[in-house]
Design a protein around this motif. Structure first.
Motif, short mmCIF file in Angstrom:
data_model
loop_
_atom_site.label_atom_id
_atom_site.label_comp_id
_atom_site.label_asym_id
_atom_site.label_seq_id
_atom_site.Cartn_x
_atom_site.Cartn_y
_atom_site.Cartn_z
N UNK A 1 -75.17 11.69 68.27
CA UNK A 1 -73.95 12.38 69.32
C UNK A 1 -73.54 10.97 69.44
N UNK A 2 -74.20 9.94 69.86
CA UNK A 2 -73.92 9.36 69.22
C UNK A 2 -72.70 7.98 68.26
N UNK A 3 -72.80 8.20 67.15
CA UNK A 3 -71.85 8.48 65.86
C UNK A 3 -70.90 9.39 66.09
N UNK A 4 -70.85 10.18 66.84
CA UNK A 4 -69.86 11.68 66.67
C UNK A 4 -68.76 10.39 68.21
N UNK A 5 -69.73 10.47 69.48
CA UNK A 5 -68.11 9.30 70.00
C UNK A 5 -67.90 8.55 69.50
N UNK A 6 -68.70 7.32 69.00
CA UNK A 6 -67.77 6.45 67.97
C UNK A 6 -66.94 6.45 67.27
N UNK A 7 -66.69 7.95 67.18
CA UNK A 7 -65.99 8.56 65.80
C UNK A 7 -66.00 7.66 64.18
N UNK A 8 -67.58 7.08 64.24
CA UNK A 8 -67.97 7.27 63.22
C UNK A 8 -67.90 8.53 62.20
N UNK A 9 -68.13 9.53 62.28
CA UNK A 9 -68.86 11.22 61.77
C UNK A 9 -67.46 11.92 62.70
N UNK A 10 -67.47 13.18 61.98
CA UNK A 10 -66.96 13.75 62.67
C UNK A 10 -66.96 15.45 62.27
N UNK A 11 -67.98 16.00 62.29
CA UNK A 11 -68.41 17.29 61.82
C UNK A 11 -68.13 18.56 62.84
N UNK A 12 -68.37 19.44 62.57
CA UNK A 12 -67.14 20.60 63.20
C UNK A 12 -68.49 21.63 63.68
N UNK A 13 -69.01 21.23 62.68
CA UNK A 13 -70.24 22.39 62.56
C UNK A 13 -71.80 21.93 63.08
N UNK A 14 -72.10 21.80 64.12
CA UNK A 14 -73.42 21.31 64.77
C UNK A 14 -74.66 22.35 64.27
#
Lengths: 766, 160, 298
Positions: free
Chosen positions: C43-56
């Protein structure tokens, strides 16, 4: 004016604070908790570069996104930016600020001056949509060379403000420059005096940019009604200054704006400026709805004012007996993108604890492409003390004089004149140093290897300024106390206690409220260590007014002269007939015109009450192989004048001490060569955790201030000034390596030991 | 796949609770913005300050790093559930008496974390307290009075 | 223009209750999948926009990823989704491998340890991962599955770059197996951080040592390092130098200097290359001394 007594009924006690239950049950409303019906959410577009000319802001794509209701830029401010305004921070200095600078820091107009500078803002039906819309705004710019420290600022050909002229010792000098101001203070003839010094120590030191680190990010909600009235709900260190600055920035009369202060989650000076309030107001006007903006932690670090990095040179000359003959300081402070570093305050405080007959201080306010700096707890003084107090420690060592004794020899006293002009009234500097010297901590033996002890002294001048207070008497003998000082640390209670003392009430019989700018007279910032002092004074006067009105009332009931009525221990009685008496509660229950008392004070600018001195004693243990510093023991000594609520005074001392420890050991902004902060999170901006600290011992010294009814001195700030220097001195005594940079992190300590004291490493066992 | 909200059912502060949220909304956001339980605070949104601490089943967690949809079927305690109609929890009372709060923004997180410590270790040492609370940042107090408050609360709880 | 905010883009979420279901979903989504255990990195990486998986894909309900298994040989297998606090509060694990607490109790703070898992720490593949050096020194292997089958990978072979593993997009880490502990062995993980908790390791060292039967000589030493290369480093060739040697200051320094020489650190905001190399030697020496003490007590 009351004489300071030794035993009070309420002053000096420790009641449960009035807002305490709400704060331990989660009921208290802070700025991000606030909501209102019909609310939109806003996000801000921020500059990606440190220095550029804006060519175009194209919001067309963003406007088309479903859910977007308004987008604003600097074009939406009302009226010309071409005038000067007096902000809260200007008050002390008798200065003004260009309105354009204030506006550009809220929404940029023609240039981009730091990474993170706000450029445009969007209001939408959800914060997710607002953020997506922000990413659709197209910003075209032409980059310019960034200026990223004072040396570059003073020498670079890249000029940040084309129209800026240096204010050289009070006079504007034509010519393009990044030097906003050069100030100087002089006493005696330092050049001559240094020639007679038997010992001289001179050092150059630097400190890095550091943030106040409040846990609550900025947030603001604004509603611009059809009648033109603008209501703002926010966490602020001053509802009135926020109102005035927001009105000026927007271009409307101050009477059009009402600021409702919510509970505030820390400020330390960083919540005096306004950032989101005018933006929220503009978005509300453009959209026709209330709009709320909340900063992320990254935005807090990158886009709000930290306290600046500095370059300093301090030189002290003494005779063999330890008397300081001359002192000189050169202070270069980064202002950030707009003028106004705390170098002036730093120049007042740099030699403040000492009586030195010959002094020269030069201060330089240098513009750089970084966020505009904001106040941080005794702004400017901590850096200055880091320089002075470590140099003094060297002088002590060279002269083989005990560090506390050396400070006592030179201590400032009542009547000492500072280089910047003020002559001290009653102050507690000598008492603080004596307390350190006589303390158990200072005299306890050090038995472990790699452990060192350091001390330092610091000063903050405190301010007085304006406060108002009204007190309404209730039928059941309680009072409602209305004041305008936002409460960051329990001041509504310390203020209530001062009123309670006058009227013979218990603290719980006072009901304090912090109210909005429509509901009380002008009250200046909660900052500058002034709140318990000045607003407390206003509450004291309001309580006196209530008492006098009650005396008149009971005199009327008894048909005697008011002059014949006394009030003591909660009872009104006739001087001539002691059988005639009535309790406070009984008198309150009598019918008649409501009794409403008021207090209104203006207690001057800097130096209110003489200011506060504070010192630190710290023991550290160094791991010579890793440079890791462990704080083993810490004692803070501070002159509080009179501690109204001792637990709160201790809390201020401990809080400032720990911020100072973080500043000393690990806190700094890591910046890339193009001006980007790389550690804008609480992971890599390393503030102390509970595991990094021992208990913080406190010793409150009480040298009552001249004038205040209870002898109060503000205590909020002086306690942060000495810890970094004390830690530096302790590290020296543990390792033999002098520290000349803040923070003193493990890598730099290790390197110092490797370069200068490899004998320590060689003597360590495997 | 269409973008629609998810139905979540859980127990919050002893009460059956249901709400709708987008999967991308954190549990912190759901508590504060959807359920209007604003006692739990946001300080950093990346697990480093502890202001968003809640009890999730048997353990304290930073709710900013839990998705709202993960709360389905779980038991949650927030600061709003700490006191009872009979009065404050001993930890809350101790924080007031020891002046262990100044601005109060970190206090809900510290209270939840401290209670969790005392529930599992009723007589912690200073070192144990400091280690347990290292994920909670306070910028105002320097932690001294917080540690004292936890010790005092432990004494009160042991006295019964 | 990327904003400074912290909002996530839209995601879909599923929480499969069987391994088969999870592997099917993972095979469908491949690179668009984000595996959610504790979420403290994801979640930290997604918030920082470093990764963007669409399917959790939430794996916390899958039994195989949440079990602890000790076979008849005393090999320990830990499910990849088990949070840290369950590792150091599990008496079976602590009896067999008490050194695992060294890592599990320092990944973040108490709240993070309530969620973060060894599996997540490994698959996040940061060079600074605190669980990895210790596990490598213990000879841990990764049990990996996809719908196509399963395989076992030595942990030191798992990493291909900062944040990168050799796992295929449809592969899932099921569990980590630590081979049985030999008598007379001990292990330790220490790291250097500027504060006392909550920091990312500037340097981390995992050391496992097996003593000779008379406890006076080295039989085998395994050292692994965090934060001094693009991936966690396993220091090669130590046994060749010290196996059979007497344990003393000199032989200890041989190991710690080999560790320093194997490191390939860069300078970044968490530390300079020079400082990190220096710390490799210091920490390896100290961890080795502790591991030796623990081996002697065993």
């Amino acid at each position: 004016m009351a004489t300071v007594k030794k035993d009070y009924k309420v002053i000096g006690s420790r009641p449960v604070r009035h807002d305490g239950v709400d704060k331990v049950t989660g009921k208290a409303i802070y700025s991000a908790d606030f909501s209102i019906s019909d609310l939109l959410h806003g996000k801000v577009l921020r500059s990606p570069v440190a220095h550029a000319v804006i060519k175009k802001i194209d919001t067309s794509k963003a406007e088309k996104l479903a859910g977007v209701r308004a987008i604003v830029t600097a074009k939406d401010f009302i009226g010309s930016s071409d005038k000067n305004i007096e902000t809260a921070e200007d008050r002390n200095e008798g200065e003004t600020t260009r309105l354009k600078y204030l506006r550009d820091n809220v929404l940029a107009s023609d240039k981009l001056l730091y990474i993170g500078q706000p450029v445009a803002a969007v209001a939408a039906t959800s914060s997710h949509i607002a953020e997506e819309a922000v990413s659709l705004i197209e910003l075209e710019f032409e980059t310019l060379e960034p200026v990223l420290n004072t040396t570059q600022g003073l020498n670079s050909k890249s000029i940040i403000h084309q129209e800026l002229e240096t204010k050289e010792l009070g006079t504007k000098v034509p010519g393009k420059t990044n030097l906003a101001e050069h100030i100087q203070h002089k006493l005696g003839d330092p050049e001559e005096a240094f020639k007679h010094a038997e010992i001289i120590v001179e050092r150059e030191l630097t400190t890095e940019t550091v943030h106040q680190g409040y846990i609550e990010p900025h947030a603001a909600t604004a509603s611009w009604s059809n009648d033109g009235r603008i209501t703002v709900w926010c966490s602020t260190q001053g509802a009135f200054p926020a109102r005035d600055t927001t009105a000026d920035i927007l271009g409307v009369p101050i009477s059009q704006v009402k600021v409702v202060p919510l509970e505030i989650g820390g400020g330390f000076g960083g919540k005096i400026p306004v950032y989101l309030e005018p933006v929220a107001a503009l978005l509300s006007r453009a959209s026709g709805h209330p709009v709320k903006l909340v900063m992320s932690r990254k935005e807090v670090f990158e886009c709000t004012g930290p306290t600046p990095g500095t370059l300093m040179r301090v030189k002290i000359g003494a005779d063999k007996s330890g008397k300081f003959l001359a002192a000189q300081a050169h202070l270069e402070f980064e202002a950030g993108a707009f003028p106004g570093s705390p170098v002036a305050a730093g120049s007042y405080c740099v030699f403040a604890p000492y009586e030195i007959p010959n002094i020269l201080i030069d201060g330089y306010d240098v513009i750089v492409n970084k966020a505009k700096t904001a106040a941080y707890r005794a702004p400017g003084a901590t850096m200055a003390a880091f320089a002075t107090e470590t140099v003094i420690d060297e002088v002590a060592e060279k002269l083989q004089i005990d560090p506390a004794e050396l400070r006592l020899i030179n201590t400032a006293k009542k009547g000492t004149r500072r280089a910047d002009g003020p002559v001290y009234p009653t102050i507690g500097c000598e008492e603080v140093i004596k307390t350190i010297k006589d303390s158990e901590h200072y005299n306890s033996p050090i038995t472990e290897p790699h452990v060192g002890r350091g001390i330092a002294i610091g000063y903050w001048f405190n301010v007085g300024l304006e406060s108002a207070c009204t007190i309404s008497l209730s039928k059941n003998g309680t009072i409602n106390l209305i004041e305008g000082s936002t409460d960051i640390g329990g001041t509504r209670t310390s203020i209530a206690m001062q009123a309670a003392e006058v009227l013979g009430l218990l603290p719980e019989e006072v009901i304090p409220s912090v109210v909005d700018t429509d509901s009380i007279g002008f009250t200046s910032v909660t900052g500058g260590s002034r709140t318990t002092y000045a607003t407390g004074w206003a509450a004291y006067e309001a309580a006196i007014d209530v008492k006098n009105q009650m005396i008149t009332k009971v005199a009327g009931i008894w048909s005697i002269d008011a002059d014949n009525v006394e009030f003591e221990d909660g009872v009104f009685f006739s001087k001539q007939d002691t059988e005639l008496k009535m309790s406070f509660k009984e008198l309150a229950s009598k019918s008649g015109a409501p009794i409403v008392g008021r207090g209104s004070v203006s207690k001057g600018g800097m130096g209110a009450g003489g200011g506060s001195f504070a010192g630190a004693i710290v023991d550290v243990k160094i791991d010579p192989e890793t440079g890791k510093t462990t704080v083993l023991r810490f004692t803070c000594v501070q002159d509080a004048g009179k501690a109204i609520y001792p637990s709160f005074v201790e809390g201020q001392m401990q809080g400032g001490s720990v911020q100072g420890i973080g500043w000393a050991l690990n806190e700094e902004y890591f910046m890339t060569d193009d001006g980007r902060m790389t550690n804008s999170s609480l992971l890599d901006y390393r503030m102390p955790t509970s595991l990094d600290l021992p208990m913080i011992e406190t010793i409150i010294v009480e040298v009552p201030s001249d004038g205040h009814p209870y002898g109060v001195r503000g205590v909020g700030e002086a306690n942060i000034v000495s810890p970094p220097a004390a830690v530096a001195n302790a590290i020296y005594h543990a390792t033999g390596v002098r520290q000349s940079r803040l923070p003193m992190n493990p890598a730099s300590i290790t390197k110092g030991i490797q370069d200068h004291r490899s004998d320590i490493l060689n003597s360590m066992n495997c | 796949m269409t973008q629609s909200k998810t139905y979540v059912r859980c127990v919050i502060n002893g009460e059956d609770t249901e709400f709708l949220c987008e999967p991308r909304q954190s549990l912190l956001e759901c508590l504060r913005d959807v359920l209007r339980l604003t006692g739990t605070k946001e300080g950093c949104n990346d697990g480093n300050c502890g202001a968003c601490t809640i009890m999730l089943d048997d353990r304290i967690v930073t709710s900013c790093l839990v998705l709202g949809v993960e709360a389905n079927g779980k038991t949650i305690t927030t600061i709003e559930g700490m006191a009872s109609p009979d009065g404050l929890h001993p930890v809350q009372q101790a924080f007031l008496e020891e002046a262990a709060l100044q601005c109060g923004i970190c206090t809900p997180g510290f209270l939840i974390a401290s209670k969790a410590l005392l529930d599992t270790n009723p007589n912690p040492t200073e070192e144990e307290i400091r280690f347990w609370l290292a994920n909670n940042l306070c910028r105002c107090t320097g932690y001294d009075k917080i540690v004292r408050a936890v010790v005092k609360a432990g004494e009160k709880i042991r006295e019964g | 223009m990327k904003p400074e905010g912290a909002e996530l883009k839209w995601i879909d979420y599923s929480s499969p209750e069987t391994l088969a279901e999870a592997l099917t979903l993972l095979n469908e989504y491949q690179k668009d999948a984000g595996i959610l255990a504790g979420g403290t990195d994801l979640i930290v990486k997604m918030r920082a926009d470093r990764i963007n998986p669409g399917q959790i894909i939430d794996i916390k309900s899958i039994p195989e990823l949440n079990q602890v298994n000790i076979n008849s040989n005393n090999d320990l297998t830990i499910g990849s989704a088990i949070p840290c606090y369950k590792i150091y509060n599990n008496s079976d694990i602590m009896d067999l491998r008490p050194e695992l607490k060294d890592s599990a109790s320092i990944i973040g703070g108490t709240q993070i340890q309530g969620r973060a898992s060894f599996g997540g720490n490994i698959c996040n593949a940061a060079p600074s991962a605190d669980s990895v050096p210790l596990l490598i020194s213990l000879g841990a292997t990764c049990n990996v599955q996809s719908i196509n089958g399963e395989r076992t990978i030595a942990l030191e072979d798992l990493f291909s770059g900062p944040g990168q593993t050799i796992l295929e997009p449809n592969e899932l880490l099921i569990s980590i197996t630590i081979p049985k502990k030999s008598d007379l062995s001990g292990a330790n993980y220490i790291r250097f951080i500027p504060r006392n908790e909550m920091d990312i390791a500037v340097v981390g060292t995992g050391v496992s040592v097996t003593l000779s039967s008379n406890k006076k000589n080295f039989e085998s030493v395994r050292v692994s390092l965090a934060s001094v290369g693009p991936t966690p480093i396993f220091v090669e060739g130590i046994d060749k130098e010290v196996s059979g040697q007497e344990i003393n200051d000199e032989s200890i320094r041989v190991v710690s200097n080999m560790s320093k020489n194997a490191s390939k650190p860069i300078s970044d905001m968490r530390g300079t290359a020079e400082f990190r190399q220096h710390l490799c030697e210091v920490l390896t020496r100290r961890a080795l001394i502790t591991a030796i003490e623990r081996a002697k007590e065993a």
